[in-house]
Write a protein that holds these residues in place. Sequence first.
Motif, PDB file in Angstrom:
ATOM      1  N   ILE A  72      -9.529  -5.309  -2.575  1.00 23.79           N
ATOM      2  CA  ILE A  72      -8.381  -5.102  -1.680  1.00 23.79           C
ATOM      3  C   ILE A  72      -7.570  -6.380  -1.551  1.00 23.79           C
ATOM      4  O   ILE A  72      -6.350  -6.346  -1.349  1.00 23.79           O
TER       5      ILE A  72
ATOM      6  N   SER B 267       0.817  -1.208   0.000  1.00 20.89           N
ATOM      7  CA  SER B 267       0.000   0.000   0.000  1.00 20.89           C
ATOM      8  C   SER B 267       0.851   1.258   0.000  1.00 20.89           C
ATOM      9  O   SER B 267       2.037   1.243   0.306  1.00 20.89           O
TER      10      SER B 267
ATOM     11  N   VAL C 236     -12.685  -2.485  12.721  1.00 19.16           N
ATOM     12  CA  VAL C 236     -13.485  -2.892  11.564  1.00 19.16           C
ATOM     13  C   VAL C 236     -14.883  -3.230  12.067  1.00 19.16           C
ATOM     14  O   VAL C 236     -15.051  -4.078  12.940  1.00 19.16           O
TER      15      VAL C 236
ATOM     16  N   VAL D  59     -13.200   1.326  10.060  1.00 21.18           N
ATOM     17  CA  VAL D  59     -13.546   0.882   8.704  1.00 21.18           C
ATOM     18  C   VAL D  59     -14.899   0.183   8.780  1.00 21.18           C
ATOM     19  O   VAL D  59     -15.066  -0.793   9.503  1.00 21.18           O
TER      20      VAL D  59
ATOM     21  N   ILE E 172     -10.895  -6.559   4.344  1.00 20.57           N
ATOM     22  CA  ILE E 172     -10.136  -5.411   4.840  1.00 20.57           C
ATOM     23  C   ILE E 172      -9.430  -5.739   6.150  1.00 20.57           C
ATOM     24  O   ILE E 172      -8.336  -5.224   6.427  1.00 20.57           O
TER      25      ILE E 172
ATOM     26  N   THR F  26     -14.034   2.870   4.426  1.00 21.63           N
ATOM     27  CA  THR F  26     -14.532   1.570   3.992  1.00 21.63           C
ATOM     28  C   THR F  26     -13.442   0.835   3.225  1.00 21.63           C
ATOM     29  O   THR F  26     -12.443   1.434   2.789  1.00 21.63           O
ATOM     30  N   GLU F  27     -13.652  -0.448   3.039  1.00 17.01           N
ATOM     31  CA  GLU F  27     -12.718  -1.239   2.218  1.00 17.01           C
ATOM     32  C   GLU F  27     -12.604  -0.641   0.825  1.00 17.01           C
ATOM     33  O   GLU F  27     -11.509  -0.514   0.268  1.00 17.01           O
TER      34      GLU F  27
ATOM     35  N   SER G 139     -18.297  -1.683   7.157  1.00 17.17           N
ATOM     36  CA  SER G 139     -18.868  -2.457   6.066  1.00 17.17           C
ATOM     37  C   SER G 139     -20.059  -1.695   5.498  1.00 17.17           C
ATOM     38  O   SER G 139     -20.801  -1.050   6.250  1.00 17.17           O
TER      39      SER G 139
ATOM     40  N   ILE H 112     -10.599   2.679   0.813  1.00 14.29           N
ATOM     41  CA  ILE H 112      -9.166   2.426   1.020  1.00 14.29           C
ATOM     42  C   ILE H 112      -8.554   1.814  -0.236  1.00 14.29           C
ATOM     43  O   ILE H 112      -7.462   2.197  -0.667  1.00 14.29           O
ATOM     44  N   PHE H 113      -9.258   0.852  -0.857  1.00 12.87           N
ATOM     45  CA  PHE H 113      -8.730   0.261  -2.086  1.00 12.87           C
ATOM     46  C   PHE H 113      -8.515   1.321  -3.149  1.00 12.87           C
ATOM     47  O   PHE H 113      -7.471   1.345  -3.818  1.00 12.87           O
TER      48      PHE H 113
ATOM     49  N   GLU I  67     -16.717  -7.788   2.787  1.00 17.58           N
ATOM     50  CA  GLU I  67     -15.721  -6.721   2.775  1.00 17.58           C
ATOM     51  C   GLU I  67     -14.984  -6.636   4.097  1.00 17.58           C
ATOM     52  O   GLU I  67     -13.786  -6.319   4.142  1.00 17.58           O
TER      53      GLU I  67
END
Length: 487
Positions: A169, A6, A17, A94, A27, A118-119, A96, A122-123, A23
């Motif tokens: 991710i 990353s 999380v 983070v 993550i 969120t996942e 879902s 971030i992705f 997701e």
Amino acid sequence: MSLNFSQTDFSNLNIIVVGLAREGIAITRFLAEQGATVIVTDMESADKLQNSIEQLHDLDITYMLGGHPDSLFDIETPQSFAGYCPPKRPDLIVVSPGVPINIPFLQQAIAYNIPLSTETRIFCHECPTPIIGISGSSGKTTTTTLVGKMMHASGFITYVGGNIGRPLIARLNQIKSDHKVVMELSSFQLEYFHPSATIFSPSPSLSHGWSPHIGALLNITPNHLDRHKTMVAYTHAKSSLVHYLKPNHVAVLGWDDPITRNFAYDLVASIMWFSRNEQVKNGTCIVDNKISLVRHGMVIPINPVSAIKLRGKHNIDNILAACAIAAAGGASIEAMAEIATTFTGVAHRLELVAIKDGIAFYNDSVATSPERLIAGVKAFKEPLVLLAGGKDKDLPWQEAARLITKQVKHLILFGYDQDLIYEAVQKELMITGQSLSVYRCHTLENAVSKSKEISVAGDVVLLSPGGTSFDAYLDFAERGEHFRQLV
């Protein structure tokens, strides 16, 4: 061991999380492998989440299950939950996408200036290649799938994900700068692309509003009002897909939808349009009964409309949108034509399940709104036996009821909110003086049995519920699979 793929240094961060579904699992693994201290919280118990927990058995994760304890971010007076106290203030939460942002736990986090992400968000920040993002109230899965296939047919290594498929991710380490990433993005995911929930983020880039390099808004009609409550809030969530585009980015917008058309006035990016009804100056439209790309005053035919295998006018819209998006992404005309004329659809979207005794059974379980039901019904000229029901999303039913009374031979209702549909249809029948045979069933299984009983050769039995599946199923796919089995 830290596996750093990353751009952001997540090591030594304390991250919570919220939600351990698809997701959440992805993550959690990503962040733990980046060296973060990860705490997972979910309203479900450990017993119900055992399968999810087993997928993360090799990682050092703390689980706070059966509730979201305030002690996870109560820095002034920390309290233990199941014998555990958080080590320090969380740096990031983070969430879902299935978890509403207005639950007390997240609202308190916002009050404490703890950033939410969120996942998907971030992705998008970590992805090393420009992203094609696609959203809309309807058609986004089919369009995203089409664009992914068009990019692949053009010779690009292509990853498709977001609201469909595996969380991307998990594949971040495979994606290179010359690859293509095509993402379907829901309103639940897009509301985190505005800066309001991320302004205090540990990563400066995550604290800004963000739009992908190519942002495509297909249409905006009432949907998910049980979550967003108002059309203003729903439209605002969707708007992040194009609101933060830069001058060197591209917006692809539906010309025939007044809401998406009006987005163009506030954008600095280049704009491509798609339209089934009018010829556009830059984008895709129908010219001489051919799907055509219009660029720099030139009309480039792609394929005849008659060569499209997908049913329904709404799928012509999806083909037009996909060609415009793929063109913006660098796909070839040949690849667009190949996919547009060979693609037969995505599961649970006007999917032909079987023909028995001359009766065709179609699975359109993805129709979780009245608008999607309308599109499904309009795709057929044959006599229709319509299976409708499920759980409503606080959406208007008048237009759907009007179409049902005009175009449906038999209506079979099932599920939690069938009373709502029944009342809308009865109101329309009283206004018009028409008649319609309506049958009411408790379950989908009862509804399918009734459809077999009353249908004759030449009829189409269409599962196009207009409501969500959450009254009886995990999701629309599980409902659609059950319909297949019943047929």
